[in-house]
Scaffold this motif. Structure first.
Motif, PDB file in Angstrom:
ATOM      1  N   CYS A  50      44.564  37.620  37.367  1.00 29.45           N
ATOM      2  CA  CYS A  50      43.276  38.267  37.631  1.00 29.45           C
ATOM      3  C   CYS A  50      43.549  39.656  38.179  1.00 29.45           C
ATOM      4  N   ASN A  51      42.559  40.527  38.078  1.00 26.03           N
ATOM      5  CA  ASN A  51      42.764  41.837  38.689  1.00 26.03           C
ATOM      6  C   ASN A  51      42.007  41.870  40.024  1.00 26.03           C
ATOM      7  N   ILE A  52      42.310  42.868  40.816  1.00 21.95           N
ATOM      8  CA  ILE A  52      41.835  42.909  42.189  1.00 21.95           C
ATOM      9  C   ILE A  52      40.303  42.889  42.261  1.00 21.95           C
ATOM     10  N   LYS A  53      39.611  43.475  41.248  1.00 21.65           N
ATOM     11  CA  LYS A  53      38.150  43.542  41.268  1.00 21.65           C
ATOM     12  C   LYS A  53      37.533  42.155  41.094  1.00 21.65           C
ATOM     13  N   GLU A  54      38.230  41.284  40.335  1.00 29.32           N
ATOM     14  CA  GLU A  54      37.682  39.941  40.088  1.00 29.32           C
ATOM     15  C   GLU A  54      37.780  39.050  41.316  1.00 29.32           C
ATOM     16  N   GLN A  67      36.806  39.261  44.322  1.00 29.38           N
ATOM     17  CA  GLN A  67      35.616  39.084  45.150  1.00 29.38           C
ATOM     18  C   GLN A  67      34.616  38.107  44.535  1.00 29.38           C
ATOM     19  N   ASP A  68      34.766  37.804  43.225  1.00 32.40           N
ATOM     20  CA  ASP A  68      33.856  36.849  42.583  1.00 32.40           C
ATOM     21  C   ASP A  68      34.212  35.403  42.913  1.00 32.40           C
TER      22      ASP A  68
END
Ligand code: GLU
Length: 215
Positions: free
Chosen positions: A201-205, A207-208
């Motif tokens: 996963c990337n860092i932005k995902e 938080q989901d």
């Protein structure tokens, strides 16, 4: 995250400043040969270190060592009991690392930190200066949460967050979490049967995902 034993060559070729977090499950004798594991990992770290890679270890395992020493079969729920067990087990944990690294002529330093230390600018800089000096002297810092005065990692993290904070502090180019789990899950796999393994996963995902371990 990488489960199991690290790939010495992979680290040596690609990374120069590495934080390795070793989880409690790998340091407790339940269904696992701790002696073999610790011998193996210390040897690999000492080999890579002799070729120039810097290492910082973040270790859990003080509570499980305390449990072994007092023959407490099941992990207690009460925080004060866990904190006391951590204080009792911490020396034994350090003796294990000190003894094993001594076989490879490596010295170790015990460091106990809290999230508050990392979030306070003065204490952060003090810790950074000390740890940097320890590493430059060729000694391996071995870090645990100061469980007597803080409970964040006991309640939530098994030192995973502390390891991330330490990686920032030492400006590591790689953080490895050694664990008995297969990897990163969307929720705590010990508590939820439907926890999903997230392979990439990337860092932005991040938080989901609901990464709360408590509920
Ligand atoms: N600092 C704790 C220890 O060393 C963290 C791990 C835990 O909660 O079991 O045992």
């Amino acid at each position: 995250m990488i489960s199991g034993i690290i790939l010495e060559r992979f680290i040596m070729i690609n990374y120069r400043n590495v934080v390795i977090k070793i989880g409690s499950a790998l340091l407790s004798n339940d269904n696992h040969d701790v002696e073999h594991f610790i011998k193996n990992i210390c040897k690999q770290i000492a080999n890579a270190k002799s070729k120039g890679t810097k290492f910082t270890i973040v270790t859990s395992g003080a509570i499980s060592k305390g449990q072994e020493m007092l023959q407490v079969q099941n992990r207690p729920n009460e925080l004060e009991e866990l904190q006391a067990l951590a204080a009792i087990g911490q020396q034994s944990l350090m003796r294990m690392y000190e003894g094993e690294f001594a076989n490879h002529a490596c010295l170790t330093a015990q460091i106990l930190l809290t999230h508050d230390d990392m979030n306070n600018p003065n204490r952060f800089l003090n810790a950074k200066a000390t740890i940097t000096r320890i590493i430059s002297q060729g000694v391996i810092p071995i870090i645990n949460e100061n469980d007597v005065v803080a409970t964040e990692e006991i309640r939530l993290g098994d030192n995973d967050t502390l390891a991330a904070m330490v990686s920032n502090l030492v400006e590591a180019d790689l953080m490895i979490i050694l664990t008995n789990q297969k990897g990163y899950y969307d929720k705590n796999p010990d508590k939820f049967n439907n926890a999903k393994l997230i392979k990439r996963c990337n860092i932005k995902e991040l938080q989901d995902f609901d990464i709360s371990l408590d509920d």
